[in-house]
Design an enzyme around this catalytic site. Structure first.
Site, PDB file in Angstrom:
ATOM      1  CG  HIS A   1      -2.004   1.011   1.186  1.00  0.00           C
ATOM      2  ND1 HIS A   1      -3.120   0.881   0.389  1.00  0.00           N
ATOM      3  CD2 HIS A   1      -2.146   2.202   1.829  1.00  0.00           C
ATOM      4  CE1 HIS A   1      -3.906   1.935   0.551  1.00  0.00           C
ATOM      5  NE2 HIS A   1      -3.336   2.753   1.417  1.00  0.00           N
TER       6      HIS A   1
ATOM      7  CG  HIS B   1     -10.443   3.662   2.937  1.00  0.00           C
ATOM      8  ND1 HIS B   1     -11.037   3.860   4.156  1.00  0.00           N
ATOM      9  CD2 HIS B   1      -9.109   3.766   3.178  1.00  0.00           C
ATOM     10  CE1 HIS B   1     -10.128   4.095   5.087  1.00  0.00           C
ATOM     11  NE2 HIS B   1      -8.945   4.047   4.509  1.00  0.00           N
TER      12      HIS B   1
END
Length: 730
Positions: A44, A90
């Protein structure tokens, strides 16, 4: 705690990565240092599987002020104005805890924008859910929509557009991608590059808690049966605090107090401090005892890895501390001098007067792993030869009704009714059109924005799908009369350690870059989300493209609603009748195989720019691009928006009526023109070598084919407007 290989693996690091860390440090890291490495080296934050390929993206253009590498991209829109924008995922948090996952996704992307000095002026979203029959889908959809609305509405930023889709590949991994646009003076843009030695490092915003610890690591992992245990890794948002933080930061930004500023997003204080120091080629020394905490006995490990929301890290000019503190006190926000910049090129952490961590910055940033993963090329599938027998028993109108009532075509007003799309008073085209449009306050300029993705096309042939989704964004902006300027991308894929998934990523990126370069539509920001996979079942490749364009005078904006009876309806662009991967093939013929429609970049650019010429001359009454569902679905939506009907001319085509009306050939638009302008418009189209077909004329309410009134616009409404409401109510 004594660190060993097992603890490193529990943090998401690979064996070889842990070994490399020990070799570079020439010692075993302590638990705080290991946590910092695990945060900075996960997928990420480090982009270790994607970095090699992202460098191939087309990222430059005449209007690009800032491309990828900052908190968000920046484009010039004339008159000293600039637009700051970005889209981010998200996904994992929203699947675990849909309300807070979606809400904090919106909060996080807004901080990325206002940390650069821009006031947010619009939000959009791209949300993808599993099959409507899946037992989790309804609650996930309800929670995500409430979360998006709950945060955006409270902070007072309009949600002007978006996209929602359903597919069983998202049963175990929904996608929630949030996009924000902000307005800034192009001479007052703030960056995250630290500069100067012994400059004060300031913590502002909310207090730090234990929520969100390991959030970035969780976003870089595959889900399993223990998904419920991951709920503590989901952050908890407070939009009212974010509103205060926004106003305090923008107030401080009016003078020359700030050297660098970075929001505490994924990996919290760790990533914000390391990234600022790395970009400035400096060191940073932090006293964690001075970090405002809302929970007792928090350890250095917890403080550094917390992803509590609504926090910023600022490097100030020396001597500006009192001035800055006064502003944050006024807005009732925490303000603490927690450290300083150094010349050591290390991150040094002090806690209770003891040094608890010391790591060279380069080891966390430049030395993070970069993988050249193996990948498989996807061959373009063979064309399917549909037989005449497959169409014999079909009724055109029954097919249209079924498609209009299908989950991916049905009206999504139930969703966007929950978003405030008019707050701030500058929204001039609301959700439900091709693009949302907001006026630049106090001017005649307007900004158009849309979000698009096409997982089916990308799954069938990633290279073509990547090109197509950029072209779809281009068409959606042109359909409202905007000049397309640039895009942001959110690249949602499965496990990159699988050659097929990695191949999908590589080829989608190649397609995106090829289209972006040809259309002069550069990528200025973005995000990669890998490991969208549960129990070995991954999502279809879903690159979401957020496009932004400029309308120099908002009075020239176009909408998709049919305007006047007896006006002429044209299809711009050639119709070949491509049915493979279409909504018609899936919903009516139950056929999911075959290639996506071909993308011709020359035609896309030529047709789009020609259409903008017609808009500039005031010759177009309404416009809508032809995408999912083909011509008949596009026209039906224009009828619904304008509460009008259409009398169709007889088809002059070699293909059958189902291929003509439901084919998803690319590069096409439906336009409405007045009869007085027909000759002038068709002359311009011919001069620019643009193919067009006359479809018919607009009627009061009836849909007329072969001189027979077969249904009315009210019938279309009954088909298209009810599915989602009834699904959520049942």
């Amino acid at each position: 705690m004594k660190v060993n290989e097992k603890i490193a693996l529990d943090h998401g690091l690979k064996k070889e990565e842990y070994k490399k860390i020990c070799e570079m440090l020439k010692r075993v890291p302590n638990i705080t240092e290991l946590g910092i490495f695990s945060a900075m080296w996960n997928e990420h934050c480090s982009y270790k599987s994607s970095r090699k390929h992202l460098k191939k993206l087309h990222t430059t253009g005449k209007r690009v002020i800032q491309g990828p590498g900052e908190n968000a991209g920046v484009i010039d829109i004339d008159d000293e104005d600039a637009i700051v924008f970005k889209i981010e995922s998200h996904n994992h948090p929203s699947f675990i805890e849909p309300y807070q996952g979606a809400a904090t996704g919106v909060g996080g992307i807004m901080r990325d924008v206002f940390t650069m000095g821009a006031r947010p002026i619009a939000n959009l979203n791209s949300i993808h859910f599993g099959s409507p029959q899946n037992k989790k889908t309804k609650n996930l959809l309800r929670g995500v929509v409430k979360g998006i609305g709950g945060y955006g509405n409270c902070i007072g930023v309009p949600t002007i557009g978006g996209q929602t889709s359903f597919d069983d590949s998202y049963n175990g991994n929904i996608l929630v991608n949030a996009m924000t646009l902000g307005l800034v003076n192009k001479n007052k843009i703030f960056y995250s590059k630290a500069a100067g030695i012994d400059k004060p490092v300031i913590y502002v915003g909310s207090k730090t808690g234990r929520d969100g610890i390991h959030g970035a690591s969780m976003a870089s992992a595959i889900f399993d049966d223990k998904i419920e245990e991951k709920k503590p890794t989901v952050q908890v948002g407070d939009p009212f605090t974010e509103k205060l933080l926004l106003e305090a930061c923008l107030e401080l930004m009016t003078d020359n107090s700030i050297i660098a500023i970075q929001d505490m997003g994924a990996a919290g204080l760790t990533s914000s401090s390391v990234e600022m120091a790395s970009k400035g080629k400096l060191g940073i020394k932090l006293d964690l005892t001075k970090v405002p905490c809302r929970e007792e006995n928090m350890t250095p490990y917890e403080i550094m890895l917390s992803e509590s929301q609504e926090r910023m890290l600022i490097v100030l000019e020396s001597g500006k501390e009192k001035h800055a503190k006064k502003i944050f006190d006024k807005w009732n926000l925490d303000f603490s001098v927690i450290g300083k910049t150094t010349n050591t090129k290390k991150i040094e952490l002090i806690f209770n007067n003891e040094k608890v961590a010391e790591i060279p910055i380069d080891l966390l940033a430049e030395s993070a792993p970069v993988y050249d993963r193996k990948w498989k090329k996807t061959k373009i599938p063979q064309n399917i030869k549909f037989s005449r027998d497959q169409f014999k028993t079909l009724n055109l109108i029954d097919c249209l009704k079924k498609i209009l009532n299908s989950p991916n075509i049905a009206d999504k007003q139930w969703i966007w009714d929950q978003y405030d799309h008019t707050v701030m008073g500058d929204t001039i085209q609301k959700p439900g059109g091709d693009s949302g449009v907001v006026r630049v306050h106090g001017t005649n300029k307007a900004i158009a924005a849309s979000v698009d993705s096409s997982a089916s096309y990308c799954f069938s042939h990633p290279l073509t799908g990547g090109k197509q989704v950029v072209c779809e964004s281009w068409r959606n902006l042109i359909s409202v009369g905007a000049n397309p300027i640039a895009i942001t991308n959110c690249l949602n894929f499965g496990n990159p350690e699988k050659e097929k998934n990695m191949g999908e990523f590589v080829e989608c990126v190649e397609g995106i870059s090829e289209a972006a370069k040809y259309l002069d539509f550069p990528v200025v920001s973005g995000n990669v989300s890998f490991y969208n996979e549960t129990k070995d079942k991954g999502i279809k490749p879903t690159p979401a493209i957020g496009g932004v364009g400029l309308i120099k005078d908002y009075k020239n904006m176009i909408s998709m609603d049919f305007k006047s009876e007896n006006n002429i309806v044209l299809v711009i662009g050639k119709t070949e009748g491509h049915l493979e991967q279409s909504v018609f093939a899936k919903e009516i013929l139950d056929e999911k195989k075959g290639p996506p429609p071909e993308v011709n970049l020359f035609n896309e650019k030529n047709i789009g720019l020609t259409l903008l010429k017609l808009v500039k001359e005031g010759l177009i009454e309404s416009a809508h691009d032809v995408s999912l569902g083909g011509i008949l679905v596009a026209i039906s939506k224009m009828c619904l928006k304008g509460n009008k009907g259409v009398k169709f001319d007889k088809i002059k085509s070699l293909i059958n009526k189902f291929e003509f009306y439901f084919g998803e050939d690319q590069g096409r638009y439906i336009i409405e023109i007045s009869q007085n302008n027909e000759k002038k418009i068709t002359t311009i189209l011919k001069e620019n070598s643009v193919h067009f077909d006359k479809i018919g004329i607009i009627t009061k309410k009836d849909i007329i084919i072969n001189s027979e009134p077969i249904l009315t616009v009210d019938d279309l409404r009954d088909c298209n407007k009810t599915w989602l409401k009834e699904y959520m109510a049942s």
